[in-house]
Design a protein around this motif. Structure first.
Motif, PDB file in Angstrom:
ATOM      1  N   LEU A   1     -21.663  -5.183   3.926  1.00  0.00           N
ATOM      2  CA  LEU A   1     -20.323  -4.846   3.453  1.00  0.00           C
ATOM      3  C   LEU A   1     -19.761  -5.889   2.495  1.00  0.00           C
ATOM      4  N   ASN A   2     -20.125  -7.161   2.703  1.00  0.00           N
ATOM      5  CA  ASN A   2     -19.459  -8.243   1.983  1.00  0.00           C
ATOM      6  C   ASN A   2     -20.335  -8.925   0.952  1.00  0.00           C
ATOM      7  N   GLY A   3     -21.478  -8.364   0.620  1.00  0.00           N
ATOM      8  CA  GLY A   3     -22.244  -8.919  -0.485  1.00  0.00           C
ATOM      9  C   GLY A   3     -23.462  -9.699  -0.065  1.00  0.00           C
ATOM     10  N   ASP A   4     -23.853 -10.623  -0.956  1.00  0.00           N
ATOM     11  CA  ASP A   4     -25.120 -11.332  -0.796  1.00  0.00           C
ATOM     12  C   ASP A   4     -24.959 -12.719  -0.185  1.00  0.00           C
ATOM     13  N   ASP A   5     -23.931 -12.927   0.600  1.00  0.00           N
ATOM     14  CA  ASP A   5     -23.724 -14.211   1.266  1.00  0.00           C
ATOM     15  C   ASP A   5     -24.600 -14.262   2.518  1.00  0.00           C
ATOM     16  N   GLU A   6     -25.668 -15.056   2.462  1.00  0.00           N
ATOM     17  CA  GLU A   6     -26.620 -15.103   3.575  1.00  0.00           C
ATOM     18  C   GLU A   6     -26.027 -15.725   4.825  1.00  0.00           C
ATOM     19  N   THR A   7     -24.922 -16.425   4.681  1.00  0.00           N
ATOM     20  CA  THR A   7     -24.295 -17.004   5.873  1.00  0.00           C
ATOM     21  C   THR A   7     -23.695 -15.922   6.768  1.00  0.00           C
ATOM     22  N   LEU A   8     -23.539 -14.710   6.239  1.00  0.00           N
ATOM     23  CA  LEU A   8     -22.989 -13.608   7.037  1.00  0.00           C
ATOM     24  C   LEU A   8     -24.067 -12.913   7.869  1.00  0.00           C
ATOM     25  N   ILE A   9     -25.319 -13.299   7.684  1.00  0.00           N
ATOM     26  CA  ILE A   9     -26.396 -12.693   8.468  1.00  0.00           C
ATOM     27  C   ILE A   9     -26.318 -13.203   9.903  1.00  0.00           C
ATOM     28  N   ARG A  10     -26.187 -12.290  10.831  1.00  0.00           N
ATOM     29  CA  ARG A  10     -26.056 -12.655  12.250  1.00  0.00           C
ATOM     30  C   ARG A  10     -27.422 -12.974  12.849  1.00  0.00           C
ATOM     31  N   PRO A  11     -27.429 -13.758  13.913  1.00  0.00           N
ATOM     32  CA  PRO A  11     -28.701 -13.981  14.622  1.00  0.00           C
ATOM     33  C   PRO A  11     -29.267 -12.648  15.105  1.00  0.00           C
ATOM     34  N   MET A  12     -30.530 -12.402  14.842  1.00  0.00           N
ATOM     35  CA  MET A  12     -31.157 -11.138  15.216  1.00  0.00           C
ATOM     36  C   MET A  12     -32.649 -11.359  15.417  1.00  0.00           C
ATOM     37  N   ILE A  13     -33.149 -10.857  16.502  1.00  0.00           N
ATOM     38  CA  ILE A  13     -34.577 -10.925  16.786  1.00  0.00           C
ATOM     39  C   ILE A  13     -35.084  -9.511  17.071  1.00  0.00           C
ATOM     40  N   LEU A  14     -36.379  -9.386  17.268  1.00  0.00           N
ATOM     41  CA  LEU A  14     -36.968  -8.067  17.485  1.00  0.00           C
ATOM     42  C   LEU A  14     -36.377  -7.375  18.712  1.00  0.00           C
ATOM     43  N   LYS A  15     -36.032  -8.152  19.725  1.00  0.00           N
ATOM     44  CA  LYS A  15     -35.484  -7.551  20.955  1.00  0.00           C
ATOM     45  C   LYS A  15     -34.144  -6.882  20.695  1.00  0.00           C
ATOM     46  N   ASP A  16     -33.360  -7.424  19.754  1.00  0.00           N
ATOM     47  CA  ASP A  16     -32.062  -6.825  19.442  1.00  0.00           C
ATOM     48  C   ASP A  16     -32.243  -5.438  18.844  1.00  0.00           C
TER      49      ASP A  16
END
Length: 474
Positions: free
Chosen positions: A354-369
């Protein structure tokens, strides 16, 4: 003790993939262009597989000739070359010459060979020189020693060649362009280029540094270099500027095919469009709608009086129909799995999209999620995201970029956020006195990131940044 034979029964539970699952897993790993090739091969190999027909109206509307399609590539009539508009009032037997675009790119081998032809060499010298050039790698470095090349030339051509002859031709190759080809290592490559530089104080100092103090130079011991050479820091700075202007890989810029570079691109598998707060996900592919060919759809009832040829034909039809049905099923399973996995990723990483290409907005996510949302096995998700890309309004991103672990289980800080903070700290540091990993750790802790020094070192290496000593500048 007497030996005896015993018979025992035991139960064992095993899981094995069915042939359908094995083919599905293989299909899932493929990216878009690879799946399109698989579909083309299946259509060619299986007569029971067919492409769903398009409407007759669409087919009848297309009546452009090949010439019309070529002219349509130009923006206006003024841009069309004259030869395209010439009337060909000739008989079929006449020869008509049309301009053809020729690719003028050449490889490193061809470039050096063309320069070699300008020298007056006998057959033996030419053979040796060509063999030396053939042993250069893509960067222009020589990876074989003179003795080994002399032995190989004699073994392959039958000519007795001495190491002195090989050395003479190697010296000749080292005089060719680009400067630095034929070097045995980085130090040798830099020296070859420095010898061709116009003489000056900075160039002479640079030659001295590379020739006799290369270890101090590579480890950035600038104070010791100044003391050893008895020069000021300003003189050293000028010499370093000369060295940095050299090309450490002289052969890497030759041999690139411009046409190949233009066609080498990433084909995204998904597209994400954002309108306000709404996100639309699309699965991109050029896979046609498949169906069973009409003559293979009906299941013939085997007659008791059928001949062996008729039974073979019936068996062939049934086998090809089953293979086509299975292929269509696997293809649909792949498309559905990919869409569900990407839908889960978009759901978790909604803020980023939604907010663009700011990689700091990427939430922690793993395969289990992703598995908790889709219900798929971890191996299925891993294969579904391997070598896959998503296109957004701001660029194309690999799906693997969205997977990142939490530094600690109780934190909601992503790896991308810490990497960005770490890079910002290093970018703002005093390059004459770079920060150590301990100092960087303290600064990150002050900013609210609970992180250990060894984690900082790991993330720094992930960013491709050297230790503090090697980041130092004059």
């Amino acid at each position: 003790m007497e030996e005896a034979l015993n018979l025992s029964l035991q139960q064992k539970l095993q899981q094995k993939l069915s042939p359908l699952q094995v083919r599905f897993v293989r299909m899932l790993e493929l990216n878009g262009p690879e799946v399109e090739d698989e579909v083309k091969h299946a259509l060619d190999d299986n007569p029971a597989l067919d492409v769903a027909e398009e409407s007759e109206h669409e087919e009848s509307d297309f009546n452009e000739s090949a010439e019309d399609m070529q002219l349509a590539d130009y923006g206006s009539e003024d841009e069309i070359p004259s030869y395209r508009l010439e009337a060909r009032n000739h008989s079929a037997s006449d020869t008509y010459y049309e301009p053809v675009a020729v690719d003028s790119s050449s490889t490193l081998l061809e470039t050096l060979m063309s320069q070699l032809a300008e020298h007056d060499l006998d057959d033996t010298q030419l053979t040796v020189a060509q063999y030396v050039i053939g042993n250069l790698d893509d960067n222009g470095y020589l990876r074989r020693d003179v003795g080994s090349m002399s032995y190989d030339i004699e073994a392959q051509t039958g000519r007795h060649v001495t190491t002195r002859q090989v050395r003479e031709m190697l010296d000749l190759v080292r005089t060719l362009d680009p400067a630095g080809v034929g070097a045995v290592d980085l130090r040798d490559c830099l020296l070859i280029q420095l010898k061709r530089k116009d003489d000056s104080v900075a160039v002479r100092t640079a030659r001295e540094i590379v020739a006799h103090y290369f270890d101090l130079f590579s480890k950035k011991h600038y104070d010791r270099l100044c003391a050893a050479l008895d020069i000021t820091q300003e003189n050293l700075r000028d010499a370093m500027a000369v060295i940095r202007s050299l090309n450490p890989k002289p052969g890497s810029f030759i041999g690139g095919d411009p046409a190949e570079e233009r066609t080498r691109h990433i084909v995204p598998d998904f597209a994400v469009d954002v309108e306000g707060r709404d996100i639309t996900l699309s699965l991109l592919n050029n896979i046609p709608e498949l169906q069973i060919e009409e003559t293979f759809r009906e299941d013939d009832v085997e007659r008791p009086d059928a001949t062996s040829r008729e039974r073979e034909a019936s068996l062939f039809i049934k086998q090809k129909r089953d293979e086509a049905t299975e292929f269509i099923k696997i293809l649909r399973m792949r498309q559905e799995t990919l869409f569900n996995v990407m839908h889960a990723i978009v759901k978790i990483q909604r803020d980023f999209f939604l907010n663009g290409d700011d990689e700091t907005l990427i939430r922690p996510m793993i395969l289990k999620d992703v598995a908790s949302i889709t219900g798929y096995d971890l191996s299925v998700i891993s294969r579904a995201t391997a070598a896959k890309y998503v296109a957004t309004a701001r660029g194309v991103y690999p799906l693997k970029m969205f997977f990142n672990e939490r530094p600690k289980d109780d934190e909601d800080t992503s790896t991308h956020e810490i990497l960005a903070a770490l890079k910002a700290v290093i970018d703002k540091e005093d390059k004459r006195h770079p920060l150590s990993d301990e100092a960087i750790t303290s600064m990150l802790v002050e900013k609210g990131y609970d992180i250990a020094r060894r984690t900082v070192a790991k993330y720094r290496e992930k960013l491709g940044l050297p230790v503090a000593r090697l980041r130092r500048e004059l």
